[in-house]
Design a protein around this motif. Sequence first.
Motif, PDB file in Angstrom:
ATOM      1  N   ILE A 110      -7.468   4.512  22.848  1.00  0.00           N
ATOM      2  CA  ILE A 110      -8.614   3.976  23.599  1.00  0.00           C
ATOM      3  C   ILE A 110      -8.148   3.414  24.940  1.00  0.00           C
ATOM      4  CG2 ILE A 110     -10.358   2.155  23.617  1.00  0.00           C
ATOM      5  CD1 ILE A 110     -10.513   2.482  20.548  1.00  0.00           C
ATOM      6  N   ALA A 111      -7.030   2.674  24.931  1.00  0.00           N
ATOM      7  CA  ALA A 111      -6.502   2.091  26.162  1.00  0.00           C
ATOM      8  C   ALA A 111      -6.107   3.173  27.158  1.00  0.00           C
ATOM      9  CB  ALA A 111      -5.314   1.190  25.856  1.00  0.00           C
ATOM     10  N   ALA A 112      -5.582   4.298  26.662  1.00  0.00           N
ATOM     11  CA  ALA A 112      -5.189   5.398  27.553  1.00  0.00           C
ATOM     12  C   ALA A 112      -6.398   5.960  28.289  1.00  0.00           C
ATOM     13  CB  ALA A 112      -4.499   6.498  26.744  1.00  0.00           C
ATOM     14  N   VAL A 113      -7.507   6.088  27.586  1.00  0.00           N
ATOM     15  CA  VAL A 113      -8.743   6.552  28.230  1.00  0.00           C
ATOM     16  C   VAL A 113      -9.182   5.549  29.288  1.00  0.00           C
ATOM     17  CG1 VAL A 113     -11.187   7.064  27.875  1.00  0.00           C
ATOM     18  CG2 VAL A 113      -9.495   7.874  26.225  1.00  0.00           C
ATOM     19  N   GLY A 114      -9.136   4.262  28.945  1.00  0.00           N
ATOM     20  CA  GLY A 114      -9.530   3.230  29.896  1.00  0.00           C
ATOM     21  C   GLY A 114      -8.655   3.212  31.143  1.00  0.00           C
ATOM     22  N   ARG A 115      -7.336   3.378  30.953  1.00  0.00           N
ATOM     23  CA  ARG A 115      -6.424   3.400  32.107  1.00  0.00           C
ATOM     24  C   ARG A 115      -6.694   4.604  32.991  1.00  0.00           C
ATOM     25  NH1 ARG A 115      -2.649   1.846  28.158  1.00  0.00           N
ATOM     26  NH2 ARG A 115      -1.892   3.995  27.987  1.00  0.00           N
ATOM     27  N   TRP A 116      -6.964   5.748  32.374  1.00  0.00           N
ATOM     28  CA  TRP A 116      -7.244   6.946  33.176  1.00  0.00           C
ATOM     29  C   TRP A 116      -8.515   6.748  33.993  1.00  0.00           C
ATOM     30  CZ3 TRP A 116     -10.825  10.643  34.251  1.00  0.00           C
ATOM     31  CH2 TRP A 116     -10.357  11.774  34.918  1.00  0.00           C
ATOM     32  N   ARG A 129     -13.708  13.044  41.896  1.00  0.00           N
ATOM     33  CA  ARG A 129     -14.659  11.966  41.604  1.00  0.00           C
ATOM     34  C   ARG A 129     -15.779  12.457  40.691  1.00  0.00           C
ATOM     35  NH1 ARG A 129     -14.061  10.711  47.242  1.00  0.00           N
ATOM     36  NH2 ARG A 129     -16.135  11.559  47.673  1.00  0.00           N
ATOM     37  N   GLN A 130     -16.227  13.682  40.924  1.00  0.00           N
ATOM     38  CA  GLN A 130     -17.278  14.241  40.074  1.00  0.00           C
ATOM     39  C   GLN A 130     -16.779  14.434  38.647  1.00  0.00           C
ATOM     40  OE1 GLN A 130     -18.290  17.791  42.286  1.00  0.00           O
ATOM     41  NE2 GLN A 130     -19.868  16.760  43.484  1.00  0.00           N
ATOM     42  N   ALA A 131     -15.538  14.913  38.508  1.00  0.00           N
ATOM     43  CA  ALA A 131     -14.953  15.094  37.184  1.00  0.00           C
ATOM     44  C   ALA A 131     -14.793  13.749  36.478  1.00  0.00           C
ATOM     45  CB  ALA A 131     -13.607  15.800  37.292  1.00  0.00           C
ATOM     46  N   ALA A 132     -14.332  12.742  37.204  1.00  0.00           N
ATOM     47  CA  ALA A 132     -14.135  11.415  36.625  1.00  0.00           C
ATOM     48  C   ALA A 132     -15.471  10.815  36.183  1.00  0.00           C
ATOM     49  CB  ALA A 132     -13.457  10.500  37.642  1.00  0.00           C
ATOM     50  N   LEU A 133     -16.519  11.030  36.968  1.00  0.00           N
ATOM     51  CA  LEU A 133     -17.849  10.523  36.599  1.00  0.00           C
ATOM     52  C   LEU A 133     -18.337  11.190  35.316  1.00  0.00           C
ATOM     53  CD1 LEU A 133     -20.341   8.836  37.216  1.00  0.00           C
ATOM     54  CD2 LEU A 133     -21.179  10.705  38.672  1.00  0.00           C
ATOM     55  N   ASN A 171     -13.388  -1.570  29.627  1.00  0.00           N
ATOM     56  CA  ASN A 171     -13.039  -0.675  30.739  1.00  0.00           C
ATOM     57  C   ASN A 171     -13.760   0.665  30.646  1.00  0.00           C
ATOM     58  OD1 ASN A 171     -11.277  -2.582  31.778  1.00  0.00           O
ATOM     59  ND2 ASN A 171      -9.484  -1.727  30.749  1.00  0.00           N
ATOM     60  N   ILE A 172     -14.021   1.102  29.427  1.00  0.00           N
ATOM     61  CA  ILE A 172     -14.686   2.385  29.225  1.00  0.00           C
ATOM     62  C   ILE A 172     -16.204   2.255  29.283  1.00  0.00           C
ATOM     63  CG2 ILE A 172     -15.047   4.281  27.593  1.00  0.00           C
ATOM     64  CD1 ILE A 172     -12.243   3.697  26.490  1.00  0.00           C
ATOM     65  N   LEU A 173     -16.731   1.258  28.576  1.00  0.00           N
ATOM     66  CA  LEU A 173     -18.177   1.125  28.424  1.00  0.00           C
ATOM     67  C   LEU A 173     -18.827   0.278  29.506  1.00  0.00           C
ATOM     68  CD1 LEU A 173     -18.213   0.557  24.546  1.00  0.00           C
ATOM     69  CD2 LEU A 173     -18.534   2.703  25.791  1.00  0.00           C
ATOM     70  N   SER A 174     -17.999  -0.422  30.297  1.00  0.00           N
ATOM     71  CA  SER A 174     -18.497  -1.272  31.397  1.00  0.00           C
ATOM     72  C   SER A 174     -19.435  -2.370  30.905  1.00  0.00           C
ATOM     73  CB  SER A 174     -19.215  -0.419  32.455  1.00  0.00           C
ATOM     74  OG  SER A 174     -18.361   0.586  32.949  1.00  0.00           O
ATOM     75  N   THR A 175     -19.199  -2.875  29.702  1.00  0.00           N
ATOM     76  CA  THR A 175     -20.009  -3.956  29.157  1.00  0.00           C
ATOM     77  C   THR A 175     -19.264  -4.632  28.014  1.00  0.00           C
ATOM     78  OG1 THR A 175     -22.129  -4.528  28.125  1.00  0.00           O
ATOM     79  CG2 THR A 175     -21.149  -2.417  27.522  1.00  0.00           C
ATOM     80  N   ASP A 176     -19.611  -5.911  27.768  1.00  0.00           N
ATOM     81  CA  ASP A 176     -19.076  -6.643  26.624  1.00  0.00           C
ATOM     82  C   ASP A 176     -20.043  -6.628  25.450  1.00  0.00           C
ATOM     83  OD1 ASP A 176     -16.571  -7.472  27.589  1.00  0.00           O
ATOM     84  OD2 ASP A 176     -17.495  -9.064  28.766  1.00  0.00           O
ATOM     85  N   LYS A 177     -21.250  -6.134  25.695  1.00  0.00           N
ATOM     86  CA  LYS A 177     -22.276  -6.097  24.657  1.00  0.00           C
ATOM     87  C   LYS A 177     -22.142  -4.793  23.873  1.00  0.00           C
ATOM     88  CE  LYS A 177     -25.475  -8.924  27.373  1.00  0.00           C
ATOM     89  NZ  LYS A 177     -26.824  -9.006  28.016  1.00  0.00           N
ATOM     90  N   LEU A 178     -21.412  -4.850  22.784  1.00  0.00           N
ATOM     91  CA  LEU A 178     -21.127  -3.662  21.986  1.00  0.00           C
ATOM     92  C   LEU A 178     -22.075  -3.570  20.794  1.00  0.00           C
ATOM     93  CD1 LEU A 178     -17.235  -3.936  21.972  1.00  0.00           C
ATOM     94  CD2 LEU A 178     -18.672  -2.613  23.526  1.00  0.00           C
ATOM     95  N   LYS A 179     -22.551  -2.365  20.525  1.00  0.00           N
ATOM     96  CA  LYS A 179     -23.452  -2.128  19.398  1.00  0.00           C
ATOM     97  C   LYS A 179     -22.641  -2.045  18.099  1.00  0.00           C
ATOM     98  CE  LYS A 179     -26.489   0.668  22.312  1.00  0.00           C
ATOM     99  NZ  LYS A 179     -27.098   2.025  22.489  1.00  0.00           N
TER     100      LYS A 179
END
Length: 232
Positions: A110-116, A129-133, A171-179
């Motif tokens: 999970i951290a590797a995805v966030g760092r990328w 940028r389009q690929a990253a989005l 870092n991945i979800l851009s929020t602290d409010k997790l379902k």
Amino acid sequence: MSDTYFTKLNRQHGSQQQTRLPSVLAEEYLQIDDRSLADLIRALASYASEIRFFNLKNEPEGTWQSLFSESEVMVIADAAEIDIRTLKQEFDTKLKQSLTDGLNYGLQAIAAVGRWLGASERFAYMESRQAALAVREYSQEMLGDIGGAYLKVAVSEKFENAQELKGALRNILSTDKLKIQYRTQSYRDKEDILRNCFDKVLRVREYTAEHCAKLLPSLSLRAITIPALAYC
């Protein structure tokens, strides 16, 4: 017997010697260099760290590694290939040992995805940028529901790296409010959540690799050749 029979027979695949060529004798079976483009870029970056850079006063000043370290093309190259089978096997082995080992291994993925995704925010080229989005949107789609349950398992198991896991998910979800939409009562429930989450992380990695592999050939020409010429 008429010639028509033999004419039809000769048209069948495998009835002639040239159609029964063993795969090991094919021209493409053994290549002089079987490294991929991503492999070659990583090798070039490693080699650059051994070459000294000389400034305008003809004095050694570091190496050429700075041309590659954290560069856009290196970030793309690092993500362009992935061994899904090996990662899956390693995770299964860790999870069989204990939930904590499974949590740790999943955290690394999970951290590797966030760092990328964090590194991708510095991309300069529009295609990158389009690929990253696209990767970020897919990551949030895959991990939006399961991420909260994964963190709940970590907290319930008193996982010492729970805060690091929370930061990686942020870092991945851009929020602290997790379902949290999954049961986490029994040991089996927790194992299922960890497996489900890791499988989705692998799908994100695979999706990222597909985008990066398509982007790498054209990007490498612009991101390596042009900067290198600027130093000459």
